[in-house]
Scaffold this motif. Structure first.
Motif, PDB file in Angstrom:
ATOM      1  N   GLU A   1       0.823  -1.201   0.000  1.00 32.79           N
ATOM      2  CA  GLU A   1       0.000   0.000   0.000  1.00 32.79           C
ATOM      3  C   GLU A   1       0.861   1.256   0.000  1.00 32.79           C
ATOM      4  OE1 GLU A   1      -4.112   1.560   2.076  1.00 32.79           O
ATOM      5  OE2 GLU A   1      -2.777   0.262   3.245  1.00 32.79           O
TER       6      GLU A   1
ATOM      7  N   ARG B   1      -2.971  -1.219  -5.036  1.00 34.22           N
ATOM      8  CA  ARG B   1      -4.349  -1.141  -4.599  1.00 34.22           C
ATOM      9  C   ARG B   1      -4.977  -2.530  -4.569  1.00 34.22           C
ATOM     10  NH1 ARG B   1      -2.677   2.709  -2.889  1.00 34.22           N
ATOM     11  NH2 ARG B   1      -3.325   4.888  -3.166  1.00 34.22           N
TER      12      ARG B   1
ATOM     13  N   TRP C   1      -3.286  -7.509  -4.869  1.00 35.78           N
ATOM     14  CA  TRP C   1      -2.767  -6.144  -4.804  1.00 35.78           C
ATOM     15  C   TRP C   1      -2.008  -5.906  -6.099  1.00 35.78           C
ATOM     16  CZ3 TRP C   1      -3.213  -2.545  -0.759  1.00 35.78           C
ATOM     17  CH2 TRP C   1      -3.845  -3.024   0.401  1.00 35.78           C
TER      18      TRP C   1
ATOM     19  N   TRP D   1      -0.259  -3.177  -9.176  1.00 34.62           N
ATOM     20  CA  TRP D   1       0.333  -1.916  -9.568  1.00 34.62           C
ATOM     21  C   TRP D   1       0.766  -2.033 -11.035  1.00 34.62           C
ATOM     22  CZ3 TRP D   1       4.959  -0.180 -11.547  1.00 34.62           C
ATOM     23  CH2 TRP D   1       5.153   1.211 -11.536  1.00 34.62           C
TER      24      TRP D   1
ATOM     25  N   ALA E   1      -2.158   0.674 -10.123  1.00 27.41           N
ATOM     26  CA  ALA E   1      -3.401   0.435  -9.389  1.00 27.41           C
ATOM     27  C   ALA E   1      -4.556   0.275 -10.363  1.00 27.41           C
ATOM     28  CB  ALA E   1      -3.679   1.579  -8.428  1.00 27.41           C
TER      29      ALA E   1
END
Length: 246
Positions: free
Chosen positions: A87, A92, A240, A242, A244
């Protein structure tokens, strides 16, 4: 089964085209569509400090022109603060998914055809379900073809059309369910249940005792289907990414 036991089995059952290890971190890369085979699975401590390991993961996916993606599993992510580290870097959260397990209990359906590899009719419905994304369909077909033996592919034909299909991968006493699809013209007729029952019956004959499958948290109809067959949530995982995702 705990995630420490089941996650490596699930990783082997849906194999990426390219695989690499950083200690306990598993890096999977294919064409970029199926999230599981285009993500880092941090299931144990990496072979270097966490920040350097994240750098290495970013370099791995960057060299392949793919988004950088981590699959963080409840109870099996190392280090425990990895989500916080991601994070801070601008990653995200998205794609919350349930890993459900259930008993290997089913009755074979005489109208469900089983084979050890996908046939052209199986492939045609899978391609159609990709809604015009040929690259996505091709990636999934290739992944299905890499499932280690014993694998089974189920197809239900009605009125001369492939109406529903699914696949399974047996690994000892565990069996994973994959690729469940129903032609839109045949939905809400219980066909997915018939395919699932036939796959579970076959898996039981092959020695499986526990079934598992992955279903997105937002897919209420599928969750209801599996719950009615005795499946329940064993744990969850999330991605998660990236850059995002929106």
């Amino acid at each position: 089964m705990s995630p420490h036991v089941l996650e490596p089995i699930a990783d082997a059952a849906w194999p990426a085209r390219e695989r690499k290890r950083l200690g306990g971190w598993r890096l999977n890369a294919t064409e970029g569509f199926s999230l599981r085979i285009n993500a880092c699975w941090p299931l144990g401590a990496p072979d270097r400090d966490p920040e350097s390991a994240i750098d290495a993961v970013e370099a791995f996916y960057g060299q392949r022109g793919l988004p950088v993606r981590f699959k963080l599993t409840d109870g099996a992510t190392a280090p425990a603060d990895l989500a916080d580290r991601l994070e801070r870097r601008g990653y995200r959260l998205h794609g919350e998914t349930l890993l459900m397990t259930g008993p290997v209990v089913g009755v074979a359906d005489p109208e469900v055809e089983l084979s050890s590899e996908p046939d052209p009719a199986f492939e045609a419905l899978l391609v159609a379900s990709a809604k015009g994304n040929a690259a996505d369909a091709n990636e999934r077909l290739q992944a299905l073809g890499r499932i280690p033996a014993p694998a089974r592919f189920a197809r239900l034909t009605l009125d001369g059309r492939t109406a529903a299909l699914g696949a399974c991968a047996v690994d000892g006493e565990a069996v994973g369910i994959f690729g469940m699809r129903t032609d839109p013209g045949f939905r809400r007729q219980g066909l997915a249940r018939r395919v699932l029952d036939s796959l579970l019956a076959e898996a039981g004959d092959l020695g499986a005792r526990t079934a598992y499958l992955q279903v997105e948290d937002a897919n209420a109809p599928a969750i209801a289907l599996y719950a009615a067959r005795g499946f329940s949530t064993a744990y969850r995982y999330r991605y998660w990414s990236w850059p995002a995702r929106d």
